[in-house]
Design an enzyme around this catalytic site. Structure first.
Site, PDB file in Angstrom:
ATOM      1  N   TYR A 141      16.320  30.014   7.192  1.00  0.00           N
ATOM      2  CA  TYR A 141      15.152  30.759   7.680  1.00  0.00           C
ATOM      3  C   TYR A 141      15.155  30.804   9.205  1.00  0.00           C
ATOM      4  CZ  TYR A 141      13.179  30.274   3.010  1.00  0.00           C
ATOM      5  OH  TYR A 141      12.958  30.333   1.665  1.00  0.00           O
ATOM      6  N   ARG A 193     -10.942   0.828  14.852  1.00  0.00           N
ATOM      7  CA  ARG A 193     -10.820   1.516  13.576  1.00  0.00           C
ATOM      8  C   ARG A 193     -11.794   0.783  12.669  1.00  0.00           C
ATOM      9  NH1 ARG A 193      -5.017   1.871  10.649  1.00  0.00           N
ATOM     10  NH2 ARG A 193      -5.653  -0.253  10.187  1.00  0.00           N
ATOM     11  N   CYS A 215      14.690  23.704   4.354  1.00  0.00           N
ATOM     12  CA  CYS A 215      13.881  24.571   3.511  1.00  0.00           C
ATOM     13  C   CYS A 215      13.022  23.708   2.588  1.00  0.00           C
ATOM     14  CB  CYS A 215      14.778  25.484   2.683  1.00  0.00           C
ATOM     15  SG  CYS A 215      16.080  26.276   3.653  1.00  0.00           S
ATOM     16  N   MET A 216      12.216  24.342   1.745  1.00  0.00           N
ATOM     17  CA  MET A 216      11.348  23.562   0.856  1.00  0.00           C
ATOM     18  C   MET A 216      12.174  22.666  -0.073  1.00  0.00           C
ATOM     19  SD  MET A 216       8.415  24.866  -1.791  1.00  0.00           S
ATOM     20  CE  MET A 216       7.434  25.729  -0.591  1.00  0.00           C
ATOM     21  N   ASP A 217      13.247  23.228  -0.625  1.00  0.00           N
ATOM     22  CA  ASP A 217      13.995  22.515  -1.654  1.00  0.00           C
ATOM     23  C   ASP A 217      15.448  22.259  -1.291  1.00  0.00           C
ATOM     24  OD1 ASP A 217      11.672  23.031  -3.317  1.00  0.00           O
ATOM     25  OD2 ASP A 217      12.450  25.070  -3.462  1.00  0.00           O
ATOM     26  N   HIS A 251      -6.554  -6.830  13.097  1.00  0.00           N
ATOM     27  CA  HIS A 251      -5.328  -6.027  13.045  1.00  0.00           C
ATOM     28  C   HIS A 251      -5.005  -5.561  14.460  1.00  0.00           C
ATOM     29  CE1 HIS A 251      -2.268  -3.788  10.983  1.00  0.00           C
ATOM     30  NE2 HIS A 251      -2.768  -2.604  11.248  1.00  0.00           N
ATOM     31  N   ARG A 299       1.103 -10.736   7.418  1.00  0.00           N
ATOM     32  CA  ARG A 299       0.979  -9.563   6.536  1.00  0.00           C
ATOM     33  C   ARG A 299       2.115  -8.571   6.749  1.00  0.00           C
ATOM     34  NH1 ARG A 299      -4.375  -9.289   9.040  1.00  0.00           N
ATOM     35  NH2 ARG A 299      -3.625  -7.374  10.036  1.00  0.00           N
ATOM     36  N   LYS A 323       0.838  -1.206   0.000  1.00  0.00           N
ATOM     37  CA  LYS A 323       0.000   0.000   0.000  1.00  0.00           C
ATOM     38  C   LYS A 323       0.873   1.257   0.000  1.00  0.00           C
ATOM     39  CE  LYS A 323      -0.286  -0.155   5.010  1.00  0.00           C
ATOM     40  NZ  LYS A 323      -0.997  -0.729   6.151  1.00  0.00           N
TER      41      LYS A 323
HETATM   42  C1  LIG Z   1      -0.198  -1.707   6.721  1.00  0.00           C
HETATM   43  C2  LIG Z   1      -0.798  -2.949   7.185  1.00  0.00           C
HETATM   44  C3  LIG Z   1      -0.010  -4.072   7.450  1.00  0.00           C
HETATM   45  C4  LIG Z   1       1.496  -4.056   7.383  1.00  0.00           C
HETATM   46  O1  LIG Z   1       2.012  -3.392   8.509  1.00  0.00           O
HETATM   47  P1  LIG Z   1       3.571  -3.351   8.839  1.00  0.00           P
HETATM   48  O2  LIG Z   1       3.625  -2.830  10.208  1.00  0.00           O
HETATM   49  O3  LIG Z   1       4.190  -2.418   7.846  1.00  0.00           O
HETATM   50  O4  LIG Z   1       4.082  -4.735   8.699  1.00  0.00           O
HETATM   51  C5  LIG Z   1      -0.655  -5.240   7.804  1.00  0.00           C
HETATM   52  N1  LIG Z   1      -1.994  -5.290   7.905  1.00  0.00           N
HETATM   53  C6  LIG Z   1      -2.779  -4.228   7.674  1.00  0.00           C
HETATM   54  C7  LIG Z   1      -4.261  -4.346   7.810  1.00  0.00           C
HETATM   55  C8  LIG Z   1      -2.216  -3.023   7.316  1.00  0.00           C
HETATM   56  O5  LIG Z   1      -3.001  -1.959   7.085  1.00  0.00           O
END
Ligand SMILES: *Cc1c(COP(=O)(O)O)cnc(C)c1O
Length: 376
Positions: free
Chosen positions: A270, A142, A317-319, A171, A227, A44
């Protein structure tokens, strides 16, 4: 016209990515030879800033058969890049345009009764069966069906004519906090959830729960798949100790574009927050907060130039940013490493995160879109 590459680049080592993937697979097989869990490779957020298309194809090459992304748009991007593996979408779908699920063969997560109704209606319109993963909220509050009233909420979902329950997952909110009792609480709740789902007559093909930290913390939450996200990119979630040998995949590097002498009491940046106490040499590096480098690095962080640490001074800075290279023999064109190894020293995403009070996930995700990813 020849393609131009700015001095600041993110070098992404796809070989290291594949090696990390295989190291994770081998670790799981070694630790649990019978019933080794599979992997859901998390790509992701543009593969944590590394470039989703290239990363996903490399993971597929390394044997990944299930990838996960945040939303349908990311999944569509992966398909457009030629990814053929199954793609799981983690995010909520209740207010999304669902056509992409069918056009791009994506596997949705269903995390509310409303999402189930929307996805069922879309599947009926397409006259197609659709496999989905059911998300259970075991305490993070969540997304997901609450763990404690599934007998009320699930039957309707399970009756959805076009929807096939492929997997059940949850999760963890505190997998990376060894002192938090919530992790074990969530684990026990999920065990009860699996029994409840069974009692409701559902037969999911598999179950999953563990992100990177949970995977390293407790084999009891490996279930049928794990995961990992961060681990794939060669970063171990703090404060977890590395149990697997991994290589950071991204190096963020630039070049000195100017070198300047400052007299005592002169300032740079800055806000004039850095004032030279002695004759000082400053190197200007063309990377700033627009590239994802945090303002708080000024006065705290460092870059590597000529194998040595040069403190970031003044302001980001920005850049651009400025590094104090007093006493070093530095010229325009010299390599500057912001994240990565140079000589015998190294600044990794974990260290940079620690410097600014952030987390390594944010460090890599923030690497800006202006920075070219160069793949090797
Ligand atoms: C992002 C995510 C993960 C992976 O998490 P890490 O901490 O980067 O291993 C696993 N499961 C879900 C639902 C996530 O959103």
């Amino acid at each position: 016209m020849a393609e131009r590459v700015r001095p600041t680049v993110a070098r992404v080592d796809l070989g290291a990515l594949k090696t990390n993937y295989r190291a994770i697979v081998e670790y799981l097989a070694r630790e649990r030879p019978g019933g080794t869990p599979g992997v859901i490779a998390v790509v992701k957020a543009n593969a944590y800033g590394h470039g989703a298309a290239q990363v996903a194809r490399a993971l597929e090459d390394a044997g990944a058969d299930l990838l996960a992304c945040a939303d349908i748009e990311e999944g569509a991007g992966l398909r457009a890049a030629g990814v053929r593996a199954e793609i799981l979408v983690f995010g909520a779908l209740s207010v999304s345009d669902l056509d992409g699920l069918f056009d791009c063969r994506l596997t949705p997560t269903i995390s509310s009764p409303g999402a189930a109704r929307a996805v069922q209606a879309a599947a009926a319109r397409y006259k197609q069966p659709l496999r989905y993963h059911l998300k259970i909220d075991t305490g993070m509050n969540r997304l997901g069906f609450r763990f404690d009233n599934l007998r009320r909420t699930l039957p309707e979902v399970l009756r959805s004519e076009n929807l096939d329950l492929d997997a059940v997952f949850t999760h963890f909110a505190t997998a990376d906090d060894p002192a938090s009792p919530l992790f074990d609480e969530q684990r026990r709740r999920f065990d009860r959830v699996l029994a409840d789902v069974q009692a409701l007559g559902a037969r999911p093909r598999y179950r999953h729960a563990a992100n990177s930290a949970a995977m390293l913390r407790d084999p009891r939450v490996w279930f049928d798949r794990v995961r990992p996200g961060l681990l794939l990119y060669g970063i171990v979630p703090p404060p977890v100790a590395p149990a697997i040998e991994l290589t950071p995949v991204m190096t963020l590097a630039s070049c000195v574009v100017a070198v300047k002498g400052m007299r005592p009491r002169e300032v740079t940046g800055y806000g004039a927050r850095f004032s030279a106490e002695r004759p000082t040499t400053i190197a200007i590096v063309p990377a700033g907060y627009a590239d994802g480098l945090d303002l708080r690095l000024a006065g705290r962080g460092a870059v590597l130039i000529r194998g040595r640490r040069a403190p970031i001074v003044g302001s980001v800075c920005m850049d651009m940013l400025m590094a104090d290279v007093t006493g070093m023999d530095v010229s325009p064109g010299d390599e500057v490493v912001l994240i990565g190894r140079q000589g015998s020293d190294r600044i990794d995403a974990r260290e940079m995160a620690d410097t600014i009070g952030s987390i390594p996930w944010e460090i890599v995700c923030r690497v800006g879109s202006r920075i070219e990813r160069v793949y090797a």
